[in-house]
Design an enzyme around this catalytic site. Structure first.
Site, PDB file in Angstrom:
ATOM      1  N   LYS A 229      76.166  -0.084  14.939  1.00 25.07           N
ATOM      2  CA  LYS A 229      75.833   1.338  15.088  1.00 25.07           C
ATOM      3  C   LYS A 229      74.447   1.670  14.522  1.00 25.07           C
ATOM      4  O   LYS A 229      73.863   0.894  13.772  1.00 25.07           O
ATOM      5  CB  LYS A 229      76.935   2.203  14.471  1.00 25.07           C
ATOM      6  N   ARG A 264      86.721  -2.489  13.979  1.00 22.73           N
ATOM      7  CA  ARG A 264      86.474  -2.495  15.438  1.00 22.73           C
ATOM      8  C   ARG A 264      85.064  -3.028  15.652  1.00 22.73           C
ATOM      9  O   ARG A 264      84.096  -2.396  15.238  1.00 22.73           O
ATOM     10  CB  ARG A 264      86.618  -1.062  15.957  1.00 22.73           C
TER      11      ARG A 264
HETATM   12  N1  HH2 Z   1      83.248   3.890  18.240  1.00 23.54           N
HETATM   13  C1  HH2 Z   1      82.933   3.874  19.544  1.00 23.54           C
HETATM   14  C2  HH2 Z   1      83.941   4.020  20.515  1.00 23.54           C
HETATM   15  N2  HH2 Z   1      85.230   4.162  20.167  1.00 23.54           N
HETATM   16  N3  HH2 Z   1      86.874   4.307  18.490  1.00 23.54           N
HETATM   17  C3  HH2 Z   1      87.213   4.350  17.199  1.00 23.54           C
HETATM   18  N4  HH2 Z   1      88.495   4.489  16.842  1.00 23.54           N
HETATM   19  N5  HH2 Z   1      86.272   4.224  16.210  1.00 23.54           N
HETATM   20  C4  HH2 Z   1      84.950   4.078  16.487  1.00 23.54           C
HETATM   21  O1  HH2 Z   1      84.128   3.997  15.548  1.00 23.54           O
HETATM   22  C5  HH2 Z   1      84.550   4.042  17.870  1.00 23.54           C
HETATM   23  C6  HH2 Z   1      85.561   4.167  18.852  1.00 23.54           C
HETATM   24  C7  HH2 Z   1      81.512   3.683  19.954  1.00 23.54           C
HETATM   25  O2  HH2 Z   1      81.208   2.322  20.104  1.00 23.54           O
HETATM   26  P1  HH2 Z   1      81.169   1.594  21.532  1.00 23.54           P
HETATM   27  O3  HH2 Z   1      82.496   1.668  22.196  1.00 23.54           O
HETATM   28  O4  HH2 Z   1      80.638   0.226  21.383  1.00 23.54           O
HETATM   29  O5  HH2 Z   1      80.059   2.402  22.302  1.00 23.54           O
HETATM   30  P2  HH2 Z   1      80.112   3.396  23.546  1.00 23.54           P
HETATM   31  O6  HH2 Z   1      80.836   4.625  23.097  1.00 23.54           O
HETATM   32  O7  HH2 Z   1      78.666   3.634  23.878  1.00 23.54           O
HETATM   33  O8  HH2 Z   1      80.869   2.697  24.656  1.00 23.54           O
END
Ligand code: HH2
Length: 285
Positions: A229, A264
């Site tokens: 992040k 995660r």
């Molecule tokens: N972060 C993201 C998405 N879902 N869910 C939970 N429970 N906690 C988190 O910190 C979280 C999440 C964002 O990361 P990512 O899925 O890699 O990115 P994007 O939203 O751009 O797909």
């Protein structure tokens, strides 16, 4: 008073998570063209399934499948759009891996379709803003992740504000966790997540990470997503999310030390090693 979680294994009709060695790893599978760190890499369903299989082989205890990026400034994807992206991937993974598949969505219809396709867990970044999600988790007896976010992905990073970020986030999560319990979700099936980067400045994220003790002593297990992040980019000067693996590793190790149950992450093979070592070095306080 501290509320301590005693049992090490969480079991439900379609899944099982074993916390007897400590923290476990949730692998991120973004079936999206635009996610902040891996957008487009796994948009093709075959590549997504291949990556899911690899993460399971690398030691992921859960695979979290999502069909919408929620990065700052992102636009929502329709229910149908999300369903088209995630369902074929979930169906293929369920047949080929024995770890629970989680659906990363705040849309009830997407969660319902994903559970129908064999998903075993709901990851709701809006913590039951649609109350039907709570009913669904209770009826289907699946675990649910409740995450805190201030605002919406489109606007959340514009000017996040808190008087006392740790207390406010904690209070919100506890109220949503109680709501889930009121729907009939068992306490051990509820995971709370402070939502790193979701409507938080660098300082807010740091205060939460330094204050994790207050979250892990609530009696609910904690899930945390620091992987790649932007706060890590800010601290290390690494612009590219894929260059943030060591920074992620530091945060993961300290999350384990603080008593977080699930991390995660995108880099499963690397973080499984970090978690294995950190689990052994964790000093009980
Ligand atoms: N972060 C993201 C998405 N879902 N869910 C939970 N429970 N906690 C988190 O910190 C979280 C999440 C964002 O990361 P990512 O899925 O890699 O990115 P994007 O939203 O751009 O797909």
């Amino acid at each position: 008073m501290q509320d301590v979680i005693c049992e090490h294994v969480v079991e439900w009709p379609r899944g099982r998570l074993d916390f007897s060695t400590g923290c476990v790893v949730m692998g991120v599978l973004n079936v999206t063209p635009d996610s902040f760190s891996d957008g487009g890499q796994f948009f093709d369903p075959d590549r997504a399934v291949g990556h899911g299989l690899q993460m399971a082989a690398d030691g992921a205890a859960i695979i979290d499948v999502g069909g919408e990026s929620t990065r700052p400034g992102s636009a929502p994807v329709s229910t149908d759009g999300q369903i088209k992206r995630v369902i074929p991937v979930i169906e293929a993974l369920v047949k080929n891996v024995d770890v629970p598949i989680s659906i990363d969505t705040y849309r009830y219809e997407v969660a319902e379709a994903a559970l129908e396709a064999g998903a075993a867990m709901i990851n709701d970044i809006t913590a039951l803003s649609d109350e039907r999600m709570g009913q669904l988790a209770a009826e289907q007896q699946v675990p649910v992740v409740l995450m805190h976010m201030q605002g919406t992905p489109a606007t959340m990073q514009i000017e996040p504000k808190y008087e006392d970020v740790v207390s406010e986030v904690l209070e919100f999560l506890l109220s949503r966790a109680r709501r889930a319990e009121d729907f009939g979700v068992a306490k051990n099936m509820i995971f709370i997540d402070p939502g790193i980067g979701f409507g938080k400045t660098l300082e807010h994220n740091l205060l939460i990470l330094r204050g994790l003790k207050r979250f892990v002593t609530t009696g609910y297990r904690v899930l945390l997503g620091t992987s790649r992040k932007s706060f890590i980019g800010r601290l290390t000067g690494k612009e590219k999310p894929s260059d943030r693996i060591f920074g992620t590793a530091a945060s993961v190790a300290l999350c384990v030390a603080a008593g977080v149950s699930i991390v995660r992450v995108h880099d499963v093979a690397e973080m499984v090693d970090v978690v294995k070592v950190a689990n052994k070095l964790k000093i009980e306080k």
